[in-house]
Design a protein around this motif. Structure first.
Motif, PDB file in Angstrom:
ATOM      1  N   HIS A 142     -40.096  16.468 -13.474  1.00  0.00           N
ATOM      2  CA  HIS A 142     -38.744  16.976 -13.208  1.00  0.00           C
ATOM      3  C   HIS A 142     -38.772  18.414 -12.711  1.00  0.00           C
ATOM      4  O   HIS A 142     -37.805  19.158 -12.884  1.00  0.00           O
ATOM      5  CB  HIS A 142     -37.905  16.909 -14.485  1.00  0.00           C
ATOM      6  CG  HIS A 142     -37.900  15.571 -15.154  1.00  0.00           C
ATOM      7  ND1 HIS A 142     -37.246  14.482 -14.627  1.00  0.00           N
ATOM      8  CD2 HIS A 142     -38.488  15.147 -16.305  1.00  0.00           C
ATOM      9  CE1 HIS A 142     -37.417  13.437 -15.429  1.00  0.00           C
ATOM     10  NE2 HIS A 142     -38.157  13.812 -16.446  1.00  0.00           N
ATOM     11  N   ASN A 145     -35.773  19.768 -10.558  1.00  0.00           N
ATOM     12  CA  ASN A 145     -34.516  19.783 -11.308  1.00  0.00           C
ATOM     13  C   ASN A 145     -34.497  20.873 -12.374  1.00  0.00           C
ATOM     14  O   ASN A 145     -33.485  21.546 -12.567  1.00  0.00           O
ATOM     15  CB  ASN A 145     -34.275  18.418 -11.959  1.00  0.00           C
ATOM     16  CG  ASN A 145     -34.134  17.312 -10.942  1.00  0.00           C
ATOM     17  OD1 ASN A 145     -35.088  16.578 -10.686  1.00  0.00           O
ATOM     18  ND2 ASN A 145     -32.971  17.186 -10.345  1.00  0.00           N
ATOM     19  N   PRO A 231     -30.560  13.863 -13.144  1.00  0.00           N
ATOM     20  CA  PRO A 231     -31.757  13.039 -12.929  1.00  0.00           C
ATOM     21  C   PRO A 231     -32.711  13.076 -14.120  1.00  0.00           C
ATOM     22  O   PRO A 231     -33.372  12.073 -14.416  1.00  0.00           O
ATOM     23  CB  PRO A 231     -32.407  13.683 -11.687  1.00  0.00           C
ATOM     24  CG  PRO A 231     -31.279  14.365 -10.990  1.00  0.00           C
ATOM     25  CD  PRO A 231     -30.393  14.863 -12.078  1.00  0.00           C
ATOM     26  N   VAL A 234     -31.242  10.753 -16.800  1.00  0.00           N
ATOM     27  CA  VAL A 234     -31.380   9.347 -16.393  1.00  0.00           C
ATOM     28  C   VAL A 234     -32.806   8.861 -16.607  1.00  0.00           C
ATOM     29  O   VAL A 234     -33.037   7.768 -17.136  1.00  0.00           O
ATOM     30  CB  VAL A 234     -30.963   9.175 -14.923  1.00  0.00           C
ATOM     31  CG1 VAL A 234     -31.329   7.779 -14.422  1.00  0.00           C
ATOM     32  CG2 VAL A 234     -29.463   9.409 -14.761  1.00  0.00           C
ATOM     33  N   ARG A 235     -33.790   9.672 -16.217  1.00  0.00           N
ATOM     34  CA  ARG A 235     -35.186   9.259 -16.383  1.00  0.00           C
ATOM     35  C   ARG A 235     -35.558   9.141 -17.856  1.00  0.00           C
ATOM     36  O   ARG A 235     -36.316   8.250 -18.248  1.00  0.00           O
ATOM     37  CB  ARG A 235     -36.112  10.266 -15.695  1.00  0.00           C
ATOM     38  CG  ARG A 235     -36.070  10.178 -14.175  1.00  0.00           C
ATOM     39  CD  ARG A 235     -37.169  11.010 -13.554  1.00  0.00           C
ATOM     40  NE  ARG A 235     -37.137  10.965 -12.110  1.00  0.00           N
ATOM     41  CZ  ARG A 235     -38.046  11.545 -11.312  1.00  0.00           C
ATOM     42  NH1 ARG A 235     -39.057  12.212 -11.862  1.00  0.00           N
ATOM     43  NH2 ARG A 235     -37.935  11.480 -10.006  1.00  0.00           N
TER      44      ARG A 235
END
Length: 243
Positions: A142, A145, A231, A234-235
């Motif tokens: 990530h 992000n 994101p 969600v992951r």
């Protein structure tokens, strides 16, 4: 075999840039606190405006150079510099110069930290297992992000957002562009305050930097934070479902 006296010197030299930054930051926080202020700007505003009208390019270059030094050495006055950008150059040009200077300064801290302490910590991080290894993998999955998120969240100190990525081994390219993009919302706010600075000084007041926390300002910024974090959430949720 016993190490020779000079064998560790290259390793120590790698830490010199970051040590220099930290020393100047500590010294500057005490020595320059009263100089890099709105009072100094108020006292010199007429001279600055006159110089701007006669030497716009020189003043713009000098402003960027000074702002880079402030950010690179974590000196007090970054907020004053951002507001000054709006005061001297207007909203559009001031925002561009503020973002440019802050990004260059941030990259200087990143490179200094990565060359020294960051290289050591990153190597240990790569070799770690267990919880540290999972944190490492999560950050890399990530990376973009997380970098955007720490730039957008106003509560994260700018120095921390510059230093931490270097210590955990993020890619310089990702650090560069996420810094330039992530600081734009805050830069616009501070530059915007600077555009009306002359009127504030004429009333004998000091700029109100708390404007950043007004609902109509902080709301959109927090919305961008949510988009950057979405994101990741969600992951994580998908990973839990697969377990």
């Amino acid at each position: 075999m016993t190490a020779m006296p000079g064998e560790n010197r290259p390793g120590l030299l790698r830490h010199l840039p970051l040590m220099l930054i930290l020393c100047i930051a500590v010294t500057g926080s005490f020595a320059l606190r009263d100089y890099l202020s709105f009072d100094t700007l108020r006292a010199n505003r007429e001279a600055l405006l006159m110089f701007r009208d006669q030497n716009l390019g020189v003043l713009a270059a000098g402003f960027v150079a000074l702002y880079v030094v402030i950010v690179a050495f974590s000196l007090p006055g970054a907020a004053v510099a951002s507001v000054t950008g709006g005061f001297l150059f207007g909203l559009a040009a001031g925002t561009v110069l503020n973002v440019l200077a802050a990004t260059i300064g941030a990259c200087a801290i990143f490179i200094a930290a990565r060359a020294g302490l960051g290289a050591t910590l990153s190597a240990k991080f790569d070799a770690s297992e267990g919880t540290a290894g999972r944190i490492r993998d999560g950050l890399r999955d990530h990376e973009i992000n997380v970098l955007l998120l720490i730039r957008l969240v106003p509560a994260v100190p700018f120095f921390v957002a510059n230093l931490l990525p270097a210590l955990v081994g993020v890619k310089f390219g990702n650090f560069l562009w996420t810094t330039a993009i992530g600081i734009i919302p805050g830069a616009i706010v501070f530059t915007w305050i600077g555009v009306g600075l002359g009127e504030v000084f004429d009333r004998g007041e000091t700029p109100d930097l708390s404007l950043l926390w007004e609902p109509h300002i902080i709301g959109p910024i927090l919305g961008l934070c949510v988009l950057a974090a979405l994101p990741i959430v969600v992951r994580v949720l998908r990973g839990r479902k697969e377990i």
